[in-house]
Design a protein around this motif. Structure first.
Motif, PDB file in Angstrom:
ATOM      1  N   TYR A 153      38.453  36.954   6.180  1.00 36.52           N
ATOM      2  CA  TYR A 153      39.101  35.695   6.537  1.00 36.52           C
ATOM      3  C   TYR A 153      38.136  34.733   7.221  1.00 36.52           C
ATOM      4  O   TYR A 153      38.304  33.522   7.135  1.00 36.52           O
ATOM      5  CB  TYR A 153      40.311  35.948   7.446  1.00 36.52           C
ATOM      6  CG  TYR A 153      41.364  36.789   6.768  1.00 36.52           C
ATOM      7  CD1 TYR A 153      42.213  36.218   5.832  1.00 36.52           C
ATOM      8  CD2 TYR A 153      41.477  38.147   7.032  1.00 36.52           C
ATOM      9  CE1 TYR A 153      43.170  36.986   5.181  1.00 36.52           C
ATOM     10  CE2 TYR A 153      42.429  38.924   6.389  1.00 36.52           C
ATOM     11  CZ  TYR A 153      43.267  38.339   5.473  1.00 36.52           C
ATOM     12  OH  TYR A 153      44.203  39.101   4.826  1.00 36.52           O
ATOM     13  N   ASP A 154      37.168  35.256   7.934  1.00 39.15           N
ATOM     14  CA  ASP A 154      36.174  34.436   8.622  1.00 39.15           C
ATOM     15  C   ASP A 154      34.837  34.589   7.918  1.00 39.15           C
ATOM     16  O   ASP A 154      34.544  35.628   7.330  1.00 39.15           O
ATOM     17  CB  ASP A 154      36.025  34.882  10.077  1.00 39.15           C
ATOM     18  CG  ASP A 154      37.253  34.559  10.923  1.00 39.15           C
ATOM     19  OD1 ASP A 154      38.164  33.879  10.420  1.00 39.15           O
ATOM     20  OD2 ASP A 154      37.283  34.985  12.087  1.00 39.15           O
ATOM     21  N   ASP A 155      34.029  33.539   7.998  1.00 38.41           N
ATOM     22  CA  ASP A 155      32.689  33.567   7.418  1.00 38.41           C
ATOM     23  C   ASP A 155      31.650  33.488   8.522  1.00 38.41           C
ATOM     24  O   ASP A 155      31.813  32.719   9.483  1.00 38.41           O
ATOM     25  CB  ASP A 155      32.480  32.386   6.465  1.00 38.41           C
ATOM     26  CG  ASP A 155      33.275  32.527   5.185  1.00 38.41           C
ATOM     27  OD1 ASP A 155      33.287  33.630   4.612  1.00 38.41           O
ATOM     28  OD2 ASP A 155      33.889  31.534   4.762  1.00 38.41           O
ATOM     29  N   VAL A 156      30.584  34.260   8.355  1.00 33.53           N
ATOM     30  CA  VAL A 156      29.466  34.257   9.291  1.00 33.53           C
ATOM     31  C   VAL A 156      28.276  33.629   8.582  1.00 33.53           C
ATOM     32  O   VAL A 156      27.912  34.050   7.488  1.00 33.53           O
ATOM     33  CB  VAL A 156      29.113  35.696   9.741  1.00 33.53           C
ATOM     34  CG1 VAL A 156      27.889  35.688  10.634  1.00 33.53           C
ATOM     35  CG2 VAL A 156      30.293  36.356  10.432  1.00 33.53           C
ATOM     36  N   ASN A 157      27.701  32.622   9.223  1.00 32.72           N
ATOM     37  CA  ASN A 157      26.541  31.944   8.652  1.00 32.72           C
ATOM     38  C   ASN A 157      25.540  31.594   9.742  1.00 32.72           C
ATOM     39  O   ASN A 157      25.885  31.537  10.930  1.00 32.72           O
ATOM     40  CB  ASN A 157      26.972  30.647   7.931  1.00 32.72           C
ATOM     41  CG  ASN A 157      27.743  30.934   6.677  1.00 32.72           C
ATOM     42  OD1 ASN A 157      27.219  31.487   5.732  1.00 32.72           O
ATOM     43  ND2 ASN A 157      29.029  30.584   6.685  1.00 32.72           N
ATOM     44  N   TRP A 158      24.320  31.358   9.313  1.00 29.14           N
ATOM     45  CA  TRP A 158      23.267  30.942  10.230  1.00 29.14           C
ATOM     46  C   TRP A 158      23.364  29.452  10.475  1.00 29.14           C
ATOM     47  O   TRP A 158      23.616  28.675   9.563  1.00 29.14           O
ATOM     48  CB  TRP A 158      21.891  31.248   9.639  1.00 29.14           C
ATOM     49  CG  TRP A 158      21.582  32.701   9.619  1.00 29.14           C
ATOM     50  CD1 TRP A 158      21.624  33.533   8.544  1.00 29.14           C
ATOM     51  CD2 TRP A 158      21.175  33.499  10.719  1.00 29.14           C
ATOM     52  NE1 TRP A 158      21.284  34.805   8.924  1.00 29.14           N
ATOM     53  CE2 TRP A 158      20.999  34.813  10.249  1.00 29.14           C
ATOM     54  CE3 TRP A 158      20.950  33.238  12.073  1.00 29.14           C
ATOM     55  CZ2 TRP A 158      20.597  35.853  11.074  1.00 29.14           C
ATOM     56  CZ3 TRP A 158      20.549  34.282  12.895  1.00 29.14           C
ATOM     57  CH2 TRP A 158      20.376  35.564  12.396  1.00 29.14           C
ATOM     58  N   LEU A 169      24.291  32.545  15.099  1.00 29.17           N
ATOM     59  CA  LEU A 169      25.259  32.964  14.090  1.00 29.17           C
ATOM     60  C   LEU A 169      26.571  32.263  14.414  1.00 29.17           C
ATOM     61  O   LEU A 169      27.066  32.341  15.544  1.00 29.17           O
ATOM     62  CB  LEU A 169      25.451  34.484  14.125  1.00 29.17           C
ATOM     63  CG  LEU A 169      24.286  35.276  13.565  1.00 29.17           C
ATOM     64  CD1 LEU A 169      24.381  36.736  13.984  1.00 29.17           C
ATOM     65  CD2 LEU A 169      24.260  35.163  12.049  1.00 29.17           C
ATOM     66  N   VAL A 170      27.108  31.555  13.428  1.00 25.53           N
ATOM     67  CA  VAL A 170      28.330  30.786  13.625  1.00 25.53           C
ATOM     68  C   VAL A 170      29.435  31.406  12.783  1.00 25.53           C
ATOM     69  O   VAL A 170      29.240  31.714  11.607  1.00 25.53           O
ATOM     70  CB  VAL A 170      28.112  29.312  13.230  1.00 25.53           C
ATOM     71  CG1 VAL A 170      29.405  28.529  13.320  1.00 25.53           C
ATOM     72  CG2 VAL A 170      27.050  28.686  14.114  1.00 25.53           C
ATOM     73  N   VAL A 171      30.596  31.595  13.404  1.00 22.93           N
ATOM     74  CA  VAL A 171      31.755  32.176  12.739  1.00 22.93           C
ATOM     75  C   VAL A 171      32.769  31.062  12.514  1.00 22.93           C
ATOM     76  O   VAL A 171      33.145  30.355  13.460  1.00 22.93           O
ATOM     77  CB  VAL A 171      32.386  33.303  13.587  1.00 22.93           C
ATOM     78  CG1 VAL A 171      33.552  33.936  12.861  1.00 22.93           C
ATOM     79  CG2 VAL A 171      31.338  34.343  13.965  1.00 22.93           C
ATOM     80  N   THR A 172      33.189  30.904  11.256  1.00 21.38           N
ATOM     81  CA  THR A 172      34.201  29.904  10.934  1.00 21.38           C
ATOM     82  C   THR A 172      35.411  30.596  10.318  1.00 21.38           C
ATOM     83  O   THR A 172      35.275  31.595   9.606  1.00 21.38           O
ATOM     84  CB  THR A 172      33.662  28.839   9.953  1.00 21.38           C
ATOM     85  OG1 THR A 172      33.128  29.490   8.800  1.00 21.38           O
ATOM     86  CG2 THR A 172      32.582  27.989  10.600  1.00 21.38           C
TER      87      THR A 172
END
Length: 108
Positions: free
Chosen positions: A52-57, A62-65
């Motif tokens: 359900y959440d995405d982890v990206n640089w 590291l940002v969780v959306t």
């Protein structure tokens, strides 16, 4: 965790060798960056019982959306980069990522 996600420097070296055997270009930094992101993503997928959440640089963070694209968490490296954190003590970093996941998921 998945067998495909390196959790220490030995596994990073093994994954680099696998890339080389396949004729793929990869370097240690890229493998570690992907591993750190994938480890955190796996923790979120497990905690939320699905993706359900995405982890990206975003830079060195590291940002969780969430599924709407709203930022719900941001994790900073303890050293100058997560690569340095991983090289210094991957186990401690993984524990910290798991704790951060619990904090972010529990805060909603």
């Amino acid at each position: 965790m998945s067998v495909e996600i390196p959790e220490n420097m030995e596994e990073v070296a093994m994954q680099l060798a696998q890339h080389q055997v396949r004729g793929e270009q990869a370097d240690e930094t890229t493998v570690i960056q992907n591993a750190v992101r994938d480890i955190l993503q796996a923790f979120f997928d497990e905690a939320l019982e699905g993706h359900y959440d995405d982890v990206n640089w975003q830079g060195d963070d590291l940002v969780v959306t969430d599924f709407m694209g709203k930022e719900v968490g941001r994790i900073h490296p303890q050293a100058s980069t997560f690569i340095d954190d991983f090289k210094a003590d991957a186990d401690t970093l993984i524990e910290r990522l798991e704790d951060e996941t619990t904090t972010i998921v529990g805060g909603r």
